[in-house]
Design an enzyme around this catalytic site. Structure first.
Site, PDB file in Angstrom:
ATOM      1  N   ARG A  70       0.855  -1.184   0.000  1.00 52.40           N
ATOM      2  CA  ARG A  70       0.000   0.000   0.000  1.00 52.40           C
ATOM      3  C   ARG A  70       0.894   1.237   0.000  1.00 52.40           C
ATOM      4  O   ARG A  70       1.690   1.434   0.922  1.00 52.40           O
ATOM      5  CB  ARG A  70      -0.906  -0.007   1.234  1.00 52.40           C
ATOM      6  CG  ARG A  70      -1.723   1.258   1.352  1.00 52.40           C
ATOM      7  CD  ARG A  70      -2.665   1.288   2.550  1.00 52.40           C
ATOM      8  NE  ARG A  70      -3.257   2.612   2.589  1.00 52.40           N
ATOM      9  CZ  ARG A  70      -3.234   3.428   3.637  1.00 52.40           C
ATOM     10  NH1 ARG A  70      -2.697   3.051   4.781  1.00 52.40           N
ATOM     11  NH2 ARG A  70      -3.760   4.633   3.555  1.00 52.40           N
ATOM     12  N   HIS A 114      -2.874  11.022   0.729  1.00 48.57           N
ATOM     13  CA  HIS A 114      -2.338  10.795   2.072  1.00 48.57           C
ATOM     14  C   HIS A 114      -1.778  12.138   2.558  1.00 48.57           C
ATOM     15  O   HIS A 114      -0.576  12.290   2.760  1.00 48.57           O
ATOM     16  CB  HIS A 114      -1.284   9.683   2.049  1.00 48.57           C
ATOM     17  CG  HIS A 114      -1.044   9.028   3.384  1.00 48.57           C
ATOM     18  ND1 HIS A 114      -1.178   7.666   3.589  1.00 48.57           N
ATOM     19  CD2 HIS A 114      -0.676   9.542   4.577  1.00 48.57           C
ATOM     20  CE1 HIS A 114      -0.878   7.380   4.856  1.00 48.57           C
ATOM     21  NE2 HIS A 114      -0.567   8.512   5.477  1.00 48.57           N
ATOM     22  N   GLU A 160      -7.294   8.598   6.165  1.00 49.92           N
ATOM     23  CA  GLU A 160      -7.576   9.313   7.407  1.00 49.92           C
ATOM     24  C   GLU A 160      -8.040  10.750   7.189  1.00 49.92           C
ATOM     25  O   GLU A 160      -7.357  11.695   7.626  1.00 49.92           O
ATOM     26  CB  GLU A 160      -6.338   9.286   8.323  1.00 49.92           C
ATOM     27  CG  GLU A 160      -5.828   7.884   8.633  1.00 49.92           C
ATOM     28  CD  GLU A 160      -4.770   7.861   9.725  1.00 49.92           C
ATOM     29  OE1 GLU A 160      -4.301   8.934  10.138  1.00 49.92           O
ATOM     30  OE2 GLU A 160      -4.428   6.747  10.177  1.00 49.92           O
ATOM     31  N   ASN A 286      -7.294   1.894  10.062  1.00 50.61           N
ATOM     32  CA  ASN A 286      -5.976   2.145  10.650  1.00 50.61           C
ATOM     33  C   ASN A 286      -6.140   2.171  12.160  1.00 50.61           C
ATOM     34  O   ASN A 286      -7.011   2.880  12.689  1.00 50.61           O
ATOM     35  CB  ASN A 286      -5.424   3.513  10.212  1.00 50.61           C
ATOM     36  CG  ASN A 286      -5.000   3.527   8.752  1.00 50.61           C
ATOM     37  OD1 ASN A 286      -5.071   2.511   8.061  1.00 50.61           O
ATOM     38  ND2 ASN A 286      -4.557   4.678   8.291  1.00 50.61           N
ATOM     39  N   TYR A 288      -3.855   2.162  15.934  1.00 51.99           N
ATOM     40  CA  TYR A 288      -2.594   2.171  16.687  1.00 51.99           C
ATOM     41  C   TYR A 288      -2.795   2.036  18.194  1.00 51.99           C
ATOM     42  O   TYR A 288      -2.064   1.330  18.862  1.00 51.99           O
ATOM     43  CB  TYR A 288      -1.807   3.462  16.410  1.00 51.99           C
ATOM     44  CG  TYR A 288      -1.289   3.500  14.997  1.00 51.99           C
ATOM     45  CD1 TYR A 288      -0.077   2.913  14.657  1.00 51.99           C
ATOM     46  CD2 TYR A 288      -2.041   4.076  13.976  1.00 51.99           C
ATOM     47  CE1 TYR A 288       0.383   2.907  13.352  1.00 51.99           C
ATOM     48  CE2 TYR A 288      -1.584   4.067  12.663  1.00 51.99           C
ATOM     49  CZ  TYR A 288      -0.373   3.481  12.355  1.00 51.99           C
ATOM     50  OH  TYR A 288       0.083   3.464  11.060  1.00 51.99           O
ATOM     51  N   GLU A 346      -3.402  -0.038   8.204  1.00 51.55           N
ATOM     52  CA  GLU A 346      -2.219   0.376   8.962  1.00 51.55           C
ATOM     53  C   GLU A 346      -2.319  -0.144  10.380  1.00 51.55           C
ATOM     54  O   GLU A 346      -3.360  -0.014  11.022  1.00 51.55           O
ATOM     55  CB  GLU A 346      -2.106   1.916   9.063  1.00 51.55           C
ATOM     56  CG  GLU A 346      -1.620   2.598   7.829  1.00 51.55           C
ATOM     57  CD  GLU A 346      -1.522   4.113   7.989  1.00 51.55           C
ATOM     58  OE1 GLU A 346      -1.232   4.590   9.111  1.00 51.55           O
ATOM     59  OE2 GLU A 346      -1.744   4.808   6.995  1.00 51.55           O
TER      60      GLU A 346
HETATM   61  C1  FCB Z   1      -1.166   7.347  10.648  1.00 55.34           C
HETATM   62  C2  FCB Z   1      -0.761   7.865   9.285  1.00 55.34           C
HETATM   63  C3  FCB Z   1       0.578   7.365   8.812  1.00 55.34           C
HETATM   64  C4  FCB Z   1       1.585   7.296   9.937  1.00 55.34           C
HETATM   65  C5  FCB Z   1       1.013   6.584  11.133  1.00 55.34           C
HETATM   66  C6  FCB Z   1       1.966   6.425  12.274  1.00 55.34           C
HETATM   67  O1  FCB Z   1      -2.070   8.225  11.219  1.00 55.34           O
HETATM   68  O2  FCB Z   1      -1.725   7.514   8.327  1.00 55.34           O
HETATM   69  O3  FCB Z   1       0.994   8.186   7.774  1.00 55.34           O
HETATM   70  O4  FCB Z   1       2.020   8.552  10.241  1.00 55.34           O
HETATM   71  O5  FCB Z   1      -0.130   7.231  11.571  1.00 55.34           O
END
Ligand code: FCB
Length: 445
Positions: A70, A114, A160, A286, A288, A346
């Site tokens: 990607r 992006h 995002e 995405n 985290y 992500e």
């Molecule tokens: C996300 C972004 C990516 C990267 C990660 C850590 O929000 O899409 O570009 O910065 O965080």
């Protein structure tokens, strides 16, 4: 059911060659030049120099056995002024990239946006504050999808949009740096409109490719039982996790998203919500971390401040390692749109990696992070959700936006003096995982 393993990057974070072959400036080029915006004063001017080293990078992907890659296309590389003139040399770069990926047996997943808006459109229409920017994006999508027709397996319109709109126009921590929630909402709406218009252009030009959009999710929970905290966390949660799903799934904006606004600037045309809900083939997720929020009247975050969970494991970003949040997120989306196909587009973590005297990069913490999160994907699949693939963020250490080059997210280490790449232990671990999943001939992780 087939399951795809990949890795993700984005144009501004890795390409470099910011002034080469006719590329125009993006809002990030300008933002990085302002003092105090980027933690280490750096920019994506050279980054990983992927623009010149993409063949080497594809060879690395092949070595790792990635099944999909990607990446994102830089709008200002293709259309330096954002509208009108097409820069053939920019398009050629992506054509070469896609062709080489295919030759290596790696499926291209291309993101059209992006965050790197052509700077010219910021000046011309106030960027995403202007409705014309949405139409310009559709034209750009049309140009790119014609040029790369047949080469791209999956198109992702936006990455995002919450970040582009709310952080860029609402909180001011990203370009263009406005701090007004009404503007954030207006930008969010125009981004959604851009997505809908682009999605139908992509369908027309690339009928055999999948079309989707990638959203960021972070569950926001209250830091205490204090009703002020509870209320602030609810508002923040719906803002991050709910601004986009409602319109995309045809139920419009949640009242709670609109509540903190004065509404004055929200211009929605009659047909907009129909355009926005253009059917998608998949949703990119995405994930985290989660955040705990405490109400606080002032500060960059208009909803309050994030507080640390005592004793929790955290990454270089300061983000708590909270794997359950990935499962919770997938479940939440699936509850809203039962059976929807999702890719984790992500997921990953930054740690303080270094090349050891033995020449390797021993990033056990990243391996643990990935393992724990992939287990949550498996859990979602076991529960019957349609998760079709997983992309680790990121292939390479890269320019981490306002944090500069300090956070290293790659499964491949990049020495930013020499641009030399070194596969980290997590890269070898991931390669093994992919290999053994395919050897077992099991479709699922
Ligand atoms: C996300 C972004 C990516 C990267 C990660 C850590 O929000 O899409 O570009 O910065 O965080």
């Amino acid at each position: 059911m087939e399951f795809i393993w990949g890795a993700a990057t984005s144009a501004y974070q890795i390409e470099g060659a910011a002034s080469e072959d006719g590329r125009g400036a993006s809002i990030w080029d300008r933002f990085c030049r302002l003092s105090g915006t980027i933690a280490d004063g750096s920019s994506g001017q050279v980054a990983c120099d992927h623009y010149h080293r993409f063949r080497e990078d594809i060879a690395l992907m092949k070595q790792l056995g990635l099944q999909a890659y990607r990446f994102s296309i830089a709008w200002p590389r293709v259309m330096p002024d954002g509208v009108g003139r097409v820069n053939q040399r920019g398009l050629d770069f992506y054509r070469r990239l896609v062709d080489e990926l295919r030759a290596a047996g790696i499926r291209p997943f291309a993101t059209l946006y992006h965050w790197d808006l052509p700077d010219a459109l910021q000046d011309r229409w106030g960027g995403w504050m202007g409705r014309d920017t949405a139409h310009a994006f559709a034209d750009y999508a049309n140009v790119v999808s014609q040029a790369l027709a047949g080469g791209v397996d999956a198109w992702i319109t936006l990455n995002e949009p919450w970040v582009s709109s709310w952080l860029g126009y609402g909180w001011g921590s990203h370009p263009p740096g406005y701090r007004n929630l009404d503007l954030g909402m207006q930008a969010a709406h125009h981004l959604l409109l851009a997505h809908g218009l682009a999605a139908s252009a992509l369908r027309a030009n690339a009928p055999h490719s999948e079309v989707g959009i990638t959203l960021n999710f972070s569950p926001i929970q209250s830091a205490s039982d204090d009703p002020m905290d509870v209320q602030a966390a609810r508002a923040a949660d719906i803002n991050i996790n709910g601004s986009f799903l409602g319109p995309l799934f045809g139920v419009g904006y949640d009242d709670l998203v609109l509540q903190p606004l004065s509404h004055k600037l929200l211009r929605v045309h009659e047909d907009d919500m129909r355009i926005v809900r253009e059917p998608i083939d998949f949703l990119g997720v995405n994930y985290y971390t989660r955040f705990l929020l405490r109400h606080r009247p002032a500060g960059t975050n208009p909803f309050g401040e994030y507080v640390d969970v005592p004793g929790a494991a955290r990454t270089t970003m300061g983000w708590e390692v909270f794997p359950d949040g990935l499962y919770d997120t997938l479940k939440r989306v699936n509850e809203m749109q039962p059976g929807i196909k999702m890719y984790v587009t992500e997921n990953g973590a930054a740690f303080a990696d270094a090349v050891a005297p033995d020449g390797g990069v021993h990033d056990d913490e990243r391996i643990a992070y990935l393992e724990q999160h992939i287990a949550q994907v498996r859990r979602a699949i076991d529960d019957g959700m349609h998760i079709a693939g997983y992309f680790v963020w990121s292939l390479l250490d890269n320019f981490e936006w306002t944090e500069g080059y300090r956070p290293r997210f790659g499964i491949v280490y990049v020495d930013f003096e020499t641009r030399r790449r070194t596969v980290k232990d997590s890269g070898y671990w991931y390669a093994n995982l992919i290999r053994s999943a395919s050897r077992r001939r099991e479709a699922l992780p």
